[in-house]
Design a protein around this motif. Structure first.
Motif, PDB file in Angstrom:
ATOM      1  N   ASP A  71      66.633 -69.831 -13.100  1.00 24.71           N
ATOM      2  CA  ASP A  71      67.374 -68.648 -11.436  1.00 24.71           C
ATOM      3  C   ASP A  71      67.920 -70.151 -10.671  1.00 24.71           C
ATOM      4  O   ASP A  71      67.305 -70.711 -10.367  1.00 24.71           O
ATOM      5  N   PRO A  72      69.179 -70.114 -10.071  1.00 23.49           N
ATOM      6  CA  PRO A  72      70.012 -71.092  -8.875  1.00 23.49           C
ATOM      7  C   PRO A  72      69.305 -70.884  -7.967  1.00 23.49           C
ATOM      8  O   PRO A  72      69.298 -71.608  -6.491  1.00 23.49           O
ATOM      9  N   SER A  73      68.879 -69.838  -7.629  1.00 24.10           N
ATOM     10  CA  SER A  73      68.641 -68.652  -6.402  1.00 24.10           C
ATOM     11  C   SER A  73      66.973 -68.548  -5.503  1.00 24.10           C
ATOM     12  O   SER A  73      66.353 -67.721  -5.190  1.00 24.10           O
ATOM     13  N   ILE A  74      66.588 -69.058  -7.082  1.00 22.55           N
ATOM     14  CA  ILE A  74      65.038 -68.728  -7.282  1.00 22.55           C
ATOM     15  C   ILE A  74      64.209 -69.964  -6.006  1.00 22.55           C
ATOM     16  O   ILE A  74      63.377 -68.954  -5.204  1.00 22.55           O
ATOM     17  N   SER A  75      64.707 -70.555  -4.744  1.00 20.76           N
ATOM     18  CA  SER A  75      63.908 -70.874  -3.556  1.00 20.76           C
ATOM     19  C   SER A  75      64.111 -69.351  -2.541  1.00 20.76           C
ATOM     20  O   SER A  75      63.774 -69.284  -2.257  1.00 20.76           O
ATOM     21  N   PHE A  76      65.368 -69.013  -2.717  1.00 20.32           N
ATOM     22  CA  PHE A  76      65.472 -67.390  -1.528  1.00 20.32           C
ATOM     23  C   PHE A  76      64.596 -66.812  -2.145  1.00 20.32           C
ATOM     24  O   PHE A  76      63.967 -66.150  -1.465  1.00 20.32           O
ATOM     25  N   LYS A  77      64.725 -66.644  -3.852  1.00 18.22           N
ATOM     26  CA  LYS A  77      63.818 -65.146  -3.701  1.00 18.22           C
ATOM     27  C   LYS A  77      62.794 -65.003  -3.487  1.00 18.22           C
ATOM     28  O   LYS A  77      61.740 -64.900  -3.534  1.00 18.22           O
ATOM     29  N   SER A  79      61.027 -67.402  -1.397  1.00 13.18           N
ATOM     30  CA  SER A  79      60.894 -67.665   0.334  1.00 13.18           C
ATOM     31  C   SER A  79      60.064 -66.104   0.786  1.00 13.18           C
ATOM     32  O   SER A  79      60.006 -65.833   1.249  1.00 13.18           O
ATOM     33  N   TRP A  80      61.344 -65.062  -0.268  1.00 14.25           N
ATOM     34  CA  TRP A  80      61.030 -63.185   0.278  1.00 14.25           C
ATOM     35  C   TRP A  80      59.653 -63.397   0.643  1.00 14.25           C
ATOM     36  O   TRP A  80      58.961 -61.733   0.524  1.00 14.25           O
ATOM     37  N   ILE A  81      59.024 -63.928  -0.526  1.00  9.66           N
ATOM     38  CA  ILE A  81      57.551 -62.808  -0.679  1.00  9.66           C
ATOM     39  C   ILE A  81      57.161 -63.177   0.557  1.00  9.66           C
ATOM     40  O   ILE A  81      55.971 -62.120   1.013  1.00  9.66           O
ATOM     41  N   GLY A  82      56.686 -64.586   1.034  1.00 11.31           N
ATOM     42  CA  GLY A  82      56.051 -64.811   2.689  1.00 11.31           C
ATOM     43  C   GLY A  82      56.040 -64.083   3.135  1.00 11.31           C
ATOM     44  O   GLY A  82      55.645 -63.533   4.454  1.00 11.31           O
ATOM     45  N   GLU A 127      54.004 -60.200 -13.694  1.00 14.19           N
ATOM     46  CA  GLU A 127      54.414 -61.446 -13.983  1.00 14.19           C
ATOM     47  C   GLU A 127      55.726 -61.535 -14.071  1.00 14.19           C
ATOM     48  O   GLU A 127      56.678 -62.155 -14.730  1.00 14.19           O
ATOM     49  N   GLN A 128      56.139 -60.223 -13.094  1.00 14.17           N
ATOM     50  CA  GLN A 128      57.572 -60.241 -12.477  1.00 14.17           C
ATOM     51  C   GLN A 128      57.567 -60.933 -11.212  1.00 14.17           C
ATOM     52  O   GLN A 128      56.867 -60.559 -10.253  1.00 14.17           O
ATOM     53  N   LEU A 129      58.731 -61.837 -10.754  1.00 11.85           N
ATOM     54  CA  LEU A 129      58.498 -63.144  -9.342  1.00 11.85           C
ATOM     55  C   LEU A 129      59.189 -61.052  -8.168  1.00 11.85           C
ATOM     56  O   LEU A 129      58.310 -60.784  -7.014  1.00 11.85           O
ATOM     57  N   GLU A 130      60.007 -60.092  -8.622  1.00 13.92           N
ATOM     58  CA  GLU A 130      59.967 -59.219  -7.508  1.00 13.92           C
ATOM     59  C   GLU A 130      59.091 -58.052  -7.486  1.00 13.92           C
ATOM     60  O   GLU A 130      58.909 -57.696  -6.149  1.00 13.92           O
ATOM     61  N   LEU A 131      58.338 -57.787  -8.313  1.00 16.46           N
ATOM     62  CA  LEU A 131      56.751 -57.459  -7.938  1.00 16.46           C
ATOM     63  C   LEU A 131      55.822 -57.353  -7.121  1.00 16.46           C
ATOM     64  O   LEU A 131      55.453 -56.453  -6.510  1.00 16.46           O
ATOM     65  N   LEU A 132      56.209 -58.418  -6.592  1.00 17.24           N
ATOM     66  CA  LEU A 132      55.141 -59.516  -5.984  1.00 17.24           C
ATOM     67  C   LEU A 132      55.874 -59.281  -4.313  1.00 17.24           C
ATOM     68  O   LEU A 132      55.344 -59.549  -3.382  1.00 17.24           O
ATOM     69  N   GLY A 137      54.154 -59.188  -0.607  1.00 18.94           N
ATOM     70  CA  GLY A 137      54.789 -58.264   0.415  1.00 18.94           C
ATOM     71  C   GLY A 137      54.142 -57.116   1.001  1.00 18.94           C
ATOM     72  O   GLY A 137      53.266 -57.383   2.360  1.00 18.94           O
ATOM     73  N   ILE A 138      54.388 -56.007   0.582  1.00 17.66           N
ATOM     74  CA  ILE A 138      53.749 -55.003   1.284  1.00 17.66           C
ATOM     75  C   ILE A 138      52.833 -54.319   1.583  1.00 17.66           C
ATOM     76  O   ILE A 138      52.350 -54.097   2.462  1.00 17.66           O
ATOM     77  N   ILE A 139      52.148 -54.395  -0.274  1.00 15.17           N
ATOM     78  CA  ILE A 139      50.774 -53.684   0.093  1.00 15.17           C
ATOM     79  C   ILE A 139      49.804 -54.452   0.785  1.00 15.17           C
ATOM     80  O   ILE A 139      48.711 -54.066   2.010  1.00 15.17           O
ATOM     81  N   LEU A 140      49.740 -56.071   0.812  1.00 16.40           N
ATOM     82  CA  LEU A 140      49.073 -57.290   1.284  1.00 16.40           C
ATOM     83  C   LEU A 140      49.390 -56.925   2.627  1.00 16.40           C
ATOM     84  O   LEU A 140      49.112 -56.912   3.660  1.00 16.40           O
TER      85      LEU A 140
END
Length: 450
Positions: A71-77, A79-82, A127-132, A137-140
């Motif tokens: 994934d070429p945009s992994i850093s962008f994706k 970073s959104w978690i935190g 197991e999927q980045l987007e679920l984090l 992100g939201i629940i925590l």
């Protein structure tokens, strides 16, 4: 660094209202006894919430490596978690303060502890980045806000005379936990991997449950709008009561205050680049100095941030010191330090920059409450800070992902840190437009009388 000193306000001596006499108005905090237990448990709550938020940069490196693939945009994706977690925490603090008035301090904090626990436990099995984005992100984030906001309110139930000391103890907890996690998380990630590291962090939130149960409210608020409480009444009545409640309690007059408007927008602008070093410094260090331990950079930031709060907090109480200029200077120096990060040609240079940035961070944080009092007065300070937190949620969420996107496309953080250094400097310049205001001393007295 996002921290719990955002809601720390100067001590004030509040006289009783003259319009009505009640037991609540005659209440005098015990200033000790069980209050010291409450102080310790509040320290644990604040330390847990902001220790985890402040050390996301350490988790970021591991998450990025785990989900990178091609994934070429992994850093962008990643970073959104935190960023989502931080943004939701600050945004929901306003809602948490309202809910704590409706449900009670203990119930709100207990809900927050459980949500934080659920968010971190579920993150361990994702197991999927987007679920984090949902779990971490939201629940925590919601859980953090619901636990954090009541931890500040409960202190006023037990302390008045020692409020300054207690605030210092509680808010210093975030620095202690950040330092501890900066040392502990790398070891956990190396020995037990990401899954069990999340479970360890969940264990910290599990400890919050008995902590918040010690918060026995001594002041009970009676609602003048019972139909607005959680019930099975009609939506129509709820809407009417909500409008009535909003007109009565929402202080929109502070937005007519030019000084507050300029200050709040300047701070919001400054924070677009403010949180970028906290998230990306560890990865930047790993890229340039693979033999060095970049996790120590976050620890250095936390140490000088804690020292800065104590020293600059004392300086800010001096009559000859202008608090706005102090905060303005902190933003300017922080921005310059961020601009200098790419020019550090060795690891010790990065440490020196982090020490300076940490001191500026502590100065900025400890002045939020006093400046709010200076600009809008005691009666408007609470909501002024609440609105300010909501403004902070946007730049704190957006800045780190943009830096990650620049890294994905350019292959280094040089441009990202240069860009991150500009907003704090621009925000400092905008603060020049704040009208000169008489400063409020900590011992100031004020009345609720209209």
């Amino acid at each position: 660094m996002p921290d719990n000193d955002f809601l720390k306000v100067p001590e004030v001596e509040i006289p009783k209202r003259t319009k009505s006499k009640s037991v609540q108005e005659e209440f005098v905090p015990p200033d000790g006894g069980w209050g010291w237990v409450v102080c310790v448990t509040s320290l644990w709550v604040n330390g847990t919430v902001f220790g985890i938020l402040n050390t996301f940069g350490i988790l970021y490196v591991k998450l990025r490596d785990k989900y990178a693939g091609n994934d070429p945009s992994i850093s962008f994706k990643t970073s959104w978690i935190g960023s989502v977690s931080t943004g939701v925490t600050f945004l929901m603090c306003m809602i948490a303060s309202i809910i704590s008035d409706r449900l009670g301090i203990r119930k709100t904090a207990l809900i927050g502890s459980l949500l934080g626990l659920i968010g971190l436990v579920s993150s361990a099995f994702v197991e999927q980045l987007e679920l984090l984005y949902l779990t971490y992100g939201i629940i925590l984030g919601v859980g953090s806000a619901f636990a954090y906001s009541p931890s500040l309110v409960i202190l006023g139930h037990y302390f008045k005379k020692h409020m300054g000391l207690v605030n210092g103890i509680v808010t210093f907890g975030s620095a202690i936990f950040t330092i501890g996690l900066s040392l502990g998380l790398p070891y956990l990630l190396k020995e037990v991997e990401l899954k069990y590291t999340f479970l360890f962090l969940a264990g910290l939130y599990l400890i919050l449950i008995p902590c918040v149960l010690t918060w026995k409210p001594l002041i009970h608020h009676e609602s003048k709008h019972p139909s607005f409480a959680l019930s099975t009444e009609s939506i129509y009545n709820h809407c009417n009561d909500f409008c009535s409640w909003t007109r009565k309690y929402l202080n929109v007059r502070i937005w007519k205050n030019k000084g507050y408007v300029v200050w709040s927008l300047s701070c919001g602008l400054s924070l677009f680049g403010y949180f970028v070093p906290f998230v990306h410094l560890v990865k930047h260090s790993k890229d340039l100095f693979p033999d060095a331990d970049g996790n120590y950079l976050i620890m250095c930031l936390s140490i000088t941030s804690g020292v800065g709060r104590i020293i600059c907090g004392k300086l800010a109480d001096m009559a000859c010191v202008n608090r706005v200029i102090m905060q303005q200077t902190a933003f300017a120096i922080f921005g310059i330090a961020a601009l200098c990060i790419p020019f550090a040609d060795n690891f010790y240079g990065l440490i020196a920059i982090c020490l300076v940035m940490g001191m500026c961070d502590g100065l900025f944080i400890c002045l939020i409450g006093p400046i709010a009092f200076d600009l809008v007065g005691p009666t408007g300070a609470s909501q002024a800070i609440g609105f300010l937190l909501g403004i902070f949620s946007i730049p704190l969420s957006v800045g780190p992902p943009i830096a990650g996107l620049l890294y994905d496309y350019l292959g280094s953080y040089k441009v990202a840190f240069h860009v991150a250094g500009v907003p704090p400097i621009v925000g400092a310049l905008c603060m020049l437009c704040i009208p000169r205001t008489k400063q409020v001393n900590r011992s100031v007295k004020f009345s609720y009388d209209s």
